[in-house]
Design a protein around this motif. Structure first.
Motif, PDB file in Angstrom:
ATOM      1  N   LEU A  20      13.261  -2.324   5.034  1.00 49.29           N
ATOM      2  CA  LEU A  20      13.672  -3.701   5.365  1.00 49.29           C
ATOM      3  C   LEU A  20      15.068  -3.708   5.988  1.00 49.29           C
ATOM      4  O   LEU A  20      15.337  -4.462   6.927  1.00 49.29           O
ATOM      5  N   TYR A  21      15.914  -2.867   5.457  1.00 50.43           N
ATOM      6  CA  TYR A  21      17.288  -2.815   5.978  1.00 50.43           C
ATOM      7  C   TYR A  21      17.309  -2.329   7.433  1.00 50.43           C
ATOM      8  O   TYR A  21      18.035  -2.866   8.271  1.00 50.43           O
ATOM      9  N   VAL A  22      16.487  -1.339   7.716  1.00 47.08           N
ATOM     10  CA  VAL A  22      16.405  -0.828   9.096  1.00 47.08           C
ATOM     11  C   VAL A  22      15.973  -1.965  10.029  1.00 47.08           C
ATOM     12  O   VAL A  22      16.523  -2.148  11.118  1.00 47.08           O
ATOM     13  N   GLU A  82      10.717   1.829  -4.504  1.00 46.15           N
ATOM     14  CA  GLU A  82      11.368   0.562  -4.136  1.00 46.15           C
ATOM     15  C   GLU A  82      12.518   0.816  -3.166  1.00 46.15           C
ATOM     16  O   GLU A  82      12.741   0.051  -2.235  1.00 46.15           O
ATOM     17  N   GLU A  83      13.227   1.904  -3.417  1.00 51.03           N
ATOM     18  CA  GLU A  83      14.379   2.239  -2.556  1.00 51.03           C
ATOM     19  C   GLU A  83      13.924   2.423  -1.095  1.00 51.03           C
ATOM     20  O   GLU A  83      14.515   1.868  -0.177  1.00 51.03           O
ATOM     21  N   ASP A  84      12.855   3.193  -0.914  1.00 48.18           N
ATOM     22  CA  ASP A  84      12.391   3.447   0.466  1.00 48.18           C
ATOM     23  C   ASP A  84      11.921   2.162   1.147  1.00 48.18           C
ATOM     24  O   ASP A  84      12.136   1.975   2.344  1.00 48.18           O
ATOM     25  N   ASN A 128       0.815  -1.220   0.000  1.00 49.92           N
ATOM     26  CA  ASN A 128       0.000   0.000   0.000  1.00 49.92           C
ATOM     27  C   ASN A 128       0.852   1.276   0.000  1.00 49.92           C
ATOM     28  O   ASN A 128       0.353   2.357   0.319  1.00 49.92           O
ATOM     29  N   ASP A 129       2.126   1.104  -0.319  1.00 49.88           N
ATOM     30  CA  ASP A 129       3.072   2.235  -0.389  1.00 49.88           C
ATOM     31  C   ASP A 129       3.267   2.966   0.932  1.00 49.88           C
ATOM     32  O   ASP A 129       3.585   4.159   0.964  1.00 49.88           O
ATOM     33  N   ILE A 130       3.047   2.279   2.043  1.00 55.47           N
ATOM     34  CA  ILE A 130       3.311   2.879   3.351  1.00 55.47           C
ATOM     35  C   ILE A 130       4.739   2.498   3.751  1.00 55.47           C
ATOM     36  O   ILE A 130       5.074   1.315   3.851  1.00 55.47           O
ATOM     37  N   ILE A 131       5.557   3.530   3.967  1.00 54.28           N
ATOM     38  CA  ILE A 131       6.918   3.295   4.454  1.00 54.28           C
ATOM     39  C   ILE A 131       6.881   3.647   5.937  1.00 54.28           C
ATOM     40  O   ILE A 131       6.498   4.769   6.295  1.00 54.28           O
ATOM     41  N   LYS A 136       9.563  -8.712  -5.666  1.00 55.15           N
ATOM     42  CA  LYS A 136      10.896  -9.099  -6.180  1.00 55.15           C
ATOM     43  C   LYS A 136      11.806  -7.897  -6.402  1.00 55.15           C
ATOM     44  O   LYS A 136      12.984  -7.925  -6.047  1.00 55.15           O
ATOM     45  N   SER A 137      11.247  -6.852  -7.016  1.00 54.61           N
ATOM     46  CA  SER A 137      12.096  -5.692  -7.319  1.00 54.61           C
ATOM     47  C   SER A 137      12.559  -5.006  -6.022  1.00 54.61           C
ATOM     48  O   SER A 137      13.672  -4.494  -5.955  1.00 54.61           O
TER      49      SER A 137
END
Ligand SMILES: Nc1ncnc2c1ncn2[C@@H]1O[C@H](COP(=O)(O)OP(=O)(O)OP(=O)(O)O)[C@@H](O)[C@H]1O
Ligand SMILES: [Mg+2]
Length: 239
Positions: A186-188, A179-181, A143-146, A219-220
């Motif tokens: 995930l990295y955090v 995708e970067e955000d 849902n594009d929530i970062i 995947k991306s």
């Protein structure tokens, strides 16, 4: 009186009443102070305040407080409309930097993991929890929530139930199709697990597996995540 004015008056009454209610400090952080209080009779709620920072220029301070407070409230409201798991937003006063939200009875994922460490079922419980985390983070990202600060302290388990994850602390969150955000989110989480829990690599791989299974288009993001990881490693080698 219009319906909107009426609602505003009601909120003011509730708001001023709540100020007289007992406030129990839950956490005094660098950025925010969190209280357990009540805005509706008999119903506990959480009040998150961002007190003025006197060392900052007052106008800048007010602007920052307002911005963070509104960002968090907007995201809570957005998640609610999308049916994502977060506390219900009750009331927000951006000028004072205060948000009232649903009180989640339970514990943080961080405390939960600690509490099951000596359990015989540790492995099974943990696998299930990591799997659930992957699924719920995928739901946010779909849902594009970062989230912006995905740590095990910012995920709670309602009634200590590992199948009921609730995300909190959206102050650094955004809504963006990037995708970067998502990869950085995930990295955090990976870094947060590594700094607080033993065996974190194995744990996190379970989360990634379920993230990828729960969302076809992941995947991306996962490819991008590998790049973020590489950059992170290079940076830590350089120091
Ligand atoms: N809705 C809630 N219900 C119950 N407890 C909560 C709720 N929201 C937060 N808490 C508790 O308060 C703690 C601090 O809340 P939160 O993470 O929002 O603030 P913070 O980390 O101090 O904020 P920030 O990172 O914005 O400075 C959480 O770790 C959790 O234990
Ligand atoms: Mg927090």
């Amino acid at each position: 009186m219009t319906e909107k004015q009426d609602l505003r008056e009601t909120c003011k009454v509730l708001y001023s009443t709540s100020e007289e209610q007992n406030r129990v400090t839950v956490k005094q952080g660098a950025e925010a102070v969190v209280f357990r209080t009540s805005i509706f009779p008999g119903e506990p709620c959480l009040l998150k305040c961002r007190p003025a920072k006197h060392w900052r220029h007052p106008i800048l301070d007010q602007r920052l407080t307002r911005r963070r407070c509104l960002a968090e409230a907007r995201l809570l409201a957005k998640c609610q409309t999308l049916g994502l798991k977060c506390p219900l937003l009750y009331f927000v006063d951006p000028k004072r930097g205060e948000i009232y939200m649903e009180w989640i009875e339970g514990c943080s994922v961080r405390d939960y993991i600690r509490s099951i460490e000596s359990s015989e079922e540790y492995e099974v419980l943990l696998r299930r929890l990591m799997n659930n985390i992957g699924k719920e983070v995928a739901n946010l990202h779909k849902n594009d929530i970062i989230h912006g600060d995905l740590t095990t302290s910012n995920m709670m388990l309602r009634n200590k139930n590992q199948d009921d994850i609730v995300f909190i602390d959206f102050g650094l969150g955004t809504v963006i199709e990037s995708e970067e955000d998502k990869a950085v989110d995930l990295y955090v989480l990976e870094r947060a697990l590594a700094s607080t829990h033993p065996n974190s690599e194995q744990l996190f791989s379970l989360t990634l597996e379920s993230y990828s299974k729960s969302w076809k288009a992941s995947k991306s993001v996962l490819r991008r995540f590998e790049d973020v990881r590489m950059r992170g490693r290079k940076r830590s080698m350089v120091g």
